[in-house]
Design a protein around this motif. Structure first.
Motif, short mmCIF file in Angstrom:
data_model
loop_
_atom_site.label_atom_id
_atom_site.label_comp_id
_atom_site.label_asym_id
_atom_site.label_seq_id
_atom_site.Cartn_x
_atom_site.Cartn_y
_atom_site.Cartn_z
N TYR A 119 1.29 19.90 5.85
CA TYR A 119 1.81 18.98 6.85
C TYR A 119 0.67 18.29 7.57
O TYR A 119 -0.41 18.86 7.73
CB TYR A 119 2.65 19.72 7.90
CG TYR A 119 3.78 20.52 7.32
CD1 TYR A 119 5.02 19.94 7.08
CD2 TYR A 119 3.61 21.87 6.99
CE1 TYR A 119 6.06 20.67 6.54
CE2 TYR A 119 4.65 22.61 6.45
CZ TYR A 119 5.87 22.01 6.23
OH TYR A 119 6.90 22.73 5.69
N GLY A 120 0.95 17.08 8.04
CA GLY A 120 0.10 16.42 9.01
C GLY A 120 0.80 16.58 10.34
O GLY A 120 1.95 16.15 10.49
N GLU A 121 0.17 17.25 11.27
CA GLU A 121 0.78 17.50 12.58
C GLU A 121 0.33 16.42 13.56
O GLU A 121 -0.86 16.30 13.84
CB GLU A 121 0.39 18.89 13.07
CG GLU A 121 1.06 19.30 14.36
CD GLU A 121 0.59 20.66 14.82
OE1 GLU A 121 -0.07 20.72 15.87
OE2 GLU A 121 0.87 21.67 14.12
N MET A 122 1.31 15.64 14.02
CA MET A 122 1.02 14.57 14.98
C MET A 122 1.98 14.71 16.16
O MET A 122 3.20 14.76 15.95
CB MET A 122 1.18 13.20 14.33
CG MET A 122 0.16 12.95 13.24
SD MET A 122 0.48 11.43 12.33
CE MET A 122 1.76 11.98 11.22
N ASP B 106 5.57 18.12 12.61
CA ASP B 106 5.03 18.34 11.27
C ASP B 106 5.60 17.32 10.29
O ASP B 106 6.81 17.29 10.06
CB ASP B 106 5.38 19.75 10.77
CG ASP B 106 4.62 20.84 11.51
OD1 ASP B 106 3.62 20.52 12.16
OD2 ASP B 106 5.04 22.01 11.42
N PHE C 128 3.24 16.52 3.80
CA PHE C 128 2.11 15.87 3.16
C PHE C 128 2.11 16.33 1.71
O PHE C 128 1.88 17.50 1.44
CB PHE C 128 0.84 16.36 3.89
CG PHE C 128 -0.36 15.51 3.77
CD1 PHE C 128 -0.62 14.52 4.70
CD2 PHE C 128 -1.27 15.71 2.74
CE1 PHE C 128 -1.77 13.75 4.61
CE2 PHE C 128 -2.41 14.94 2.64
CZ PHE C 128 -2.66 13.96 3.58
N VAL D 79 -6.16 12.04 -0.37
CA VAL D 79 -5.94 11.16 0.80
C VAL D 79 -5.69 9.76 0.26
O VAL D 79 -6.61 9.10 -0.24
CB VAL D 79 -7.15 11.20 1.76
CG1 VAL D 79 -6.90 10.32 2.97
CG2 VAL D 79 -7.45 12.63 2.18
N TYR E 234 -2.55 5.66 3.62
CA TYR E 234 -2.43 6.45 4.85
C TYR E 234 -3.08 5.70 6.01
O TYR E 234 -4.10 5.03 5.83
CB TYR E 234 -3.11 7.81 4.70
CG TYR E 234 -2.38 8.78 3.80
CD1 TYR E 234 -1.07 8.58 3.38
CD2 TYR E 234 -3.02 9.92 3.35
CE1 TYR E 234 -0.42 9.48 2.55
CE2 TYR E 234 -2.38 10.83 2.53
CZ TYR E 234 -1.08 10.60 2.13
OH TYR E 234 -0.46 11.51 1.32
N LEU F 237 -5.47 13.76 13.27
CA LEU F 237 -4.32 14.64 13.23
C LEU F 237 -4.77 16.05 12.86
O LEU F 237 -5.96 16.29 12.65
CB LEU F 237 -3.28 14.14 12.22
CG LEU F 237 -3.72 14.10 10.76
CD1 LEU F 237 -2.73 14.87 9.90
CD2 LEU F 237 -3.77 12.66 10.29
N VAL G 15 -4.26 19.07 10.08
CA VAL G 15 -3.70 19.46 8.79
C VAL G 15 -3.26 20.91 8.93
O VAL G 15 -4.02 21.77 9.39
CB VAL G 15 -4.73 19.31 7.65
CG1 VAL G 15 -4.22 20.01 6.38
CG2 VAL G 15 -4.99 17.85 7.36
N LYS H 153 -4.71 25.80 10.29
CA LYS H 153 -4.77 24.43 10.79
C LYS H 153 -6.23 24.05 11.03
O LYS H 153 -7.01 24.88 11.49
CB LYS H 153 -4.05 24.29 12.13
CG LYS H 153 -2.58 24.51 12.12
CD LYS H 153 -2.06 24.29 13.54
CE LYS H 153 -0.59 24.57 13.68
NZ LYS H 153 -0.12 24.30 15.04
#
Length: 150
Positions: free
Chosen positions: A76-79, A83, A86, A116, A120, A125, A127, A143
């Motif tokens: 996941y990309g946590e923003m 979550d 990804f 990547v 994108y 962020l 990961v 993370k």
């Protein structure tokens, strides 16, 4: 001939930077395993600068606390504490360096790629990388902060 101290120092410095340094990571819920080391290559500094159009090598050394027939990775990309899934090319842990079935008390090296994509956004962020066992329990979860850049 005695080597010049400066040349020796430069050679040692070059050798040290060529080796992958273990990353500082946050364990985010490894229940059925314990992480021994996380390496992302190339990632010489933190946050990891992830360049669009590049693929990064992931190597996680962990010990299993359980037995499992298989494992599956979720990334996941946590923003803003959300979550966002990804995609990775190979989510099956048994095809990513882990010899299955997974045995209790054994150490494993999980190997995968983090592509990547060019589309994108350039953004900072977190990961989040999880590997779950066949009961959907966490073998490991870690993370790291990253910055996607052109």
């Amino acid at each position: 001939m005695v080597p010049c101290p400066l040349a020796l120092l430069l050679a040692l410095g070059a050798a040290a930077t060529a080796l992958a340094e273990p990353l500082r990571f946050v364990d985010c819920g490894s229940v059925d395993g314990s992480i021994q080391e996380v390496n992302v290559s190339p990632c010489p500094t933190e946050p990891c600068l992830l360049h669009k159009g590049t693929s990064y090598s992931i190597n996680v050394t962990f010990a299993s606390k359980i037995e499992s027939q298989g494992s599956k990775a979720r990334v996941y990309g946590e923003m803003l504490h959300v979550d966002v899934p990804f995609p990775i090319p190979e989510p099956d842990g048994c095809k990513s360096g882990i010899q299955c079935p997974i045995q209790k008390g054994h150490s494993y090296s999980y190997l995968n790629k983090l592509p990547v994509k060019s589309e994108y956004p350039s953004i900072k962020l977190i990961v989040k990388w999880e590997l779950v066992d066949d009961q959907d329990q966490m073998l490991f979860c870690w993370k790291i902060p990253v910055q996607i850049t052109s």
